[in-house]
Design a protein around this motif. Structure first.
Motif, PDB file in Angstrom:
ATOM      1  N   ARG A 130      44.661   5.262  99.669  1.00 43.05           N
ATOM      2  CA  ARG A 130      45.475   6.081 100.258  1.00 43.05           C
ATOM      3  C   ARG A 130      46.536   5.455 100.919  1.00 43.05           C
ATOM      4  N   ASP A 131      46.075   4.471 101.777  1.00 41.33           N
ATOM      5  CA  ASP A 131      47.049   3.788 102.769  1.00 41.33           C
ATOM      6  C   ASP A 131      47.910   2.660 102.055  1.00 41.33           C
ATOM      7  N   ALA A 132      47.137   2.262 100.867  1.00 39.17           N
ATOM      8  CA  ALA A 132      48.101   1.536 100.215  1.00 39.17           C
ATOM      9  C   ALA A 132      49.233   1.956  99.679  1.00 39.17           C
ATOM     10  N   VAL A 133      49.140   3.468  99.126  1.00 42.03           N
ATOM     11  CA  VAL A 133      50.070   4.313  98.556  1.00 42.03           C
ATOM     12  C   VAL A 133      51.342   4.184  99.556  1.00 42.03           C
ATOM     13  N   ALA A 134      50.981   4.701 100.684  1.00 45.24           N
ATOM     14  CA  ALA A 134      51.876   4.990 101.845  1.00 45.24           C
ATOM     15  C   ALA A 134      52.522   3.917 102.300  1.00 45.24           C
ATOM     16  N   LEU A 135      51.665   2.550 102.285  1.00 48.92           N
ATOM     17  CA  LEU A 135      52.522   1.411 103.078  1.00 48.92           C
ATOM     18  C   LEU A 135      53.483   0.942 101.897  1.00 48.92           C
ATOM     19  N   ALA A 136      53.032   1.015 100.494  1.00 51.03           N
ATOM     20  CA  ALA A 136      54.138   0.480  99.533  1.00 51.03           C
ATOM     21  C   ALA A 136      55.300   1.282  99.690  1.00 51.03           C
ATOM     22  N   GLY A 137      55.106   2.416  99.986  1.00 50.02           N
ATOM     23  CA  GLY A 137      56.504   3.268 100.056  1.00 50.02           C
ATOM     24  C   GLY A 137      57.359   2.920 101.361  1.00 50.02           C
ATOM     25  N   GLN A 138      56.640   2.705 102.355  1.00 47.96           N
ATOM     26  CA  GLN A 138      57.322   2.318 103.682  1.00 47.96           C
ATOM     27  C   GLN A 138      57.849   0.881 103.461  1.00 47.96           C
ATOM     28  N   LEU A 139      56.940  -0.134 102.916  1.00 49.85           N
ATOM     29  CA  LEU A 139      57.297  -1.501 103.167  1.00 49.85           C
ATOM     30  C   LEU A 139      57.879  -2.151 101.932  1.00 49.85           C
ATOM     31  N   ARG A 140      57.782  -1.413 100.849  1.00 50.96           N
ATOM     32  CA  ARG A 140      58.630  -1.797  99.575  1.00 50.96           C
ATOM     33  C   ARG A 140      58.141  -3.414  99.322  1.00 50.96           C
ATOM     34  N   PRO A 141      57.006  -3.728  99.321  1.00 52.62           N
ATOM     35  CA  PRO A 141      56.461  -5.047  98.664  1.00 52.62           C
ATOM     36  C   PRO A 141      56.979  -5.139  97.412  1.00 52.62           C
ATOM     37  N   ASP A 142      57.154  -6.552  97.351  1.00 57.43           N
ATOM     38  CA  ASP A 142      57.559  -6.965  95.510  1.00 57.43           C
ATOM     39  C   ASP A 142      56.361  -7.199  94.767  1.00 57.43           C
ATOM     40  N   VAL A 143      55.144  -7.531  95.355  1.00 56.21           N
ATOM     41  CA  VAL A 143      53.983  -7.609  94.917  1.00 56.21           C
ATOM     42  C   VAL A 143      52.868  -7.011  95.779  1.00 56.21           C
ATOM     43  N   VAL A 144      51.890  -6.214  95.188  1.00 59.59           N
ATOM     44  CA  VAL A 144      50.765  -5.443  95.840  1.00 59.59           C
ATOM     45  C   VAL A 144      49.421  -6.054  95.110  1.00 59.59           C
ATOM     46  N   VAL A 145      48.753  -7.010  96.133  1.00 61.94           N
ATOM     47  CA  VAL A 145      47.541  -7.653  95.602  1.00 61.94           C
ATOM     48  C   VAL A 145      46.379  -6.615  95.751  1.00 61.94           C
ATOM     49  N   ALA A 147      45.334   4.195  93.093  1.00 66.42           N
ATOM     50  CA  ALA A 147      46.429   3.691  93.825  1.00 66.42           C
ATOM     51  C   ALA A 147      47.530   2.991  93.029  1.00 66.42           C
ATOM     52  N   THR A 148      47.077   2.202  92.327  1.00 68.13           N
ATOM     53  CA  THR A 148      47.970   1.459  91.328  1.00 68.13           C
ATOM     54  C   THR A 148      49.035   2.441  90.646  1.00 68.13           C
ATOM     55  N   SER A 149      48.424   3.644  90.248  1.00 70.61           N
ATOM     56  CA  SER A 149      49.079   4.583  89.303  1.00 70.61           C
ATOM     57  C   SER A 149      50.045   5.295  90.308  1.00 70.61           C
ATOM     58  N   ARG A 150      49.639   5.574  91.435  1.00 72.39           N
ATOM     59  CA  ARG A 150      50.677   6.340  92.324  1.00 72.39           C
ATOM     60  C   ARG A 150      51.672   5.361  92.974  1.00 72.39           C
ATOM     61  N   ILE A 151      51.292   4.175  93.133  1.00 72.47           N
ATOM     62  CA  ILE A 151      52.476   3.234  93.621  1.00 72.47           C
ATOM     63  C   ILE A 151      53.611   3.021  92.669  1.00 72.47           C
ATOM     64  N   LEU A 152      53.230   2.996  91.168  1.00 75.93           N
ATOM     65  CA  LEU A 152      54.229   2.612  90.502  1.00 75.93           C
ATOM     66  C   LEU A 152      54.661   4.169  89.974  1.00 75.93           C
ATOM     67  N   ALA A 153      54.182   5.147  90.234  1.00 72.45           N
ATOM     68  CA  ALA A 153      54.782   6.444  89.641  1.00 72.45           C
ATOM     69  C   ALA A 153      56.110   6.510  90.920  1.00 72.45           C
ATOM     70  N   ASP A 154      55.697   6.051  92.133  1.00 75.34           N
ATOM     71  CA  ASP A 154      56.953   6.213  93.225  1.00 75.34           C
ATOM     72  C   ASP A 154      58.084   5.001  93.116  1.00 75.34           C
ATOM     73  N   ARG A 155      57.288   3.790  92.888  1.00 71.60           N
ATOM     74  CA  ARG A 155      58.227   2.646  92.704  1.00 71.60           C
ATOM     75  C   ARG A 155      57.891   2.010  91.527  1.00 71.60           C
ATOM     76  N   PRO A 156      58.383   2.043  90.328  1.00 78.02           N
ATOM     77  CA  PRO A 156      58.074   1.317  89.201  1.00 78.02           C
ATOM     78  C   PRO A 156      58.306  -0.219  89.164  1.00 78.02           C
ATOM     79  N   GLY A 157      59.258  -0.485  89.861  1.00 78.90           N
ATOM     80  CA  GLY A 157      59.700  -2.013  90.238  1.00 78.90           C
ATOM     81  C   GLY A 157      58.660  -2.859  90.808  1.00 78.90           C
ATOM     82  N   THR A 158      57.754  -2.395  91.293  1.00 81.49           N
ATOM     83  CA  THR A 158      56.643  -2.841  92.350  1.00 81.49           C
ATOM     84  C   THR A 158      55.543  -3.515  91.204  1.00 81.49           C
ATOM     85  N   ARG A 159      55.397  -4.678  91.661  1.00 81.72           N
ATOM     86  CA  ARG A 159      54.370  -5.469  90.538  1.00 81.72           C
ATOM     87  C   ARG A 159      52.881  -5.382  91.374  1.00 81.72           C
ATOM     88  N   VAL A 160      51.960  -4.948  90.752  1.00 78.74           N
ATOM     89  CA  VAL A 160      50.695  -4.660  91.162  1.00 78.74           C
ATOM     90  C   VAL A 160      49.552  -5.615  90.448  1.00 78.74           C
TER      91      VAL A 160
END
Length: 208
Positions: free
Chosen positions: A37-52, A65-78
């Motif tokens: 849950r926090d990963a999804v929120a932080l990915a939206g706030q911090l806009r990382p290039d890569v999520v480990v 979390a991966t699915s939700r992050i990529l739904a919001d920011r498709p360019g993020t690499r997980v």
């Protein structure tokens, strides 16, 4: 600079990963999360290039979390980093959109290379995971592999090297061409072969 978000429910794991990444001149850890849950929120706030991304976490797991992050920011690499390399974790992670899958027993150099490759558009996999992907595809598929007309000589060369598991940078070095040119060829090959990602392109090139 590659901006990285670390997601793992074990503090010691995150601390070790942060120390490893912070020692690199081209990688910056911009945040940490111990649950999906926090990963999804932080990915939206911090806009990382890569999520480990770890997979097994309390509450929202890594696959969701991966699915939700990529739904919001498709360019993020997980990039998945997990103890569990079985099919029950691998295939759901890939379906969710993860670009790569590494095991936690991988050498530190492999993890750093994986982060860099993910940021560069590649799909890093632990060798044993990639072998299993190929083996499963071989058993699941019957008949002759599809053929594609219209490949240039250079595209065929790039396709052969993708099948060997080389990164874009390694292909560029092998063929003495620019990395941007390699990326262009890979994108064209994916379109011509109907491959949604680099792994499927490699499998196609191997005839599986």
């Amino acid at each position: 600079m590659i901006r990285v978000l670390l997601v793992d429910d074990q503090h010691l794991i995150r601390a070790g990963l942060r120390m490893l990444c912070d020692a690199q001149p081209d990688i910056e850890v911009v945040g940490e999360a111990d649950n999906g849950r926090d990963a999804v929120a932080l990915a939206g706030q911090l806009r990382p290039d890569v999520v480990v991304m770890d997979l097994r976490m309390p509450g929202v797991d890594g696959i969701t979390a991966t699915s939700r992050i990529l739904a919001d920011r498709p360019g993020t690499r997980v990039l998945v980093l997990t103890t569990f390399g079985d099919d029950d974790h691998l295939y759901p992670a890939l379906t969710a959109g993860a670009c790569g899958f590494l095991l936690k027993d991988a050498p530190p150099t492999d993890l750093l290379a994986g982060i860099r490759r993910a940021a560069g558009g590649d799909s890093p996999f632990s060798p044993e995971v990639l072998r299993r992907l190929v083996q499963r595809a071989v058993h699941a598929r019957a008949g002759a592999p599809p053929r594609v007309d219209g490949l240039t000589t250079r595209e065929q060369e790039v396709l052969d090297l993708v099948a060997e598991g080389l990164s874009n940078a390694e292909i560029a070095d092998r063929l003495h061409i620019g990395i941007t040119t390699v990326k262009t060829h890979v994108t064209s090959l994916m379109a011509k072969t109907g491959s949604p990602n680099r792994v499927r392109l490699a499998l196609f090139a191997r005839g599986v």
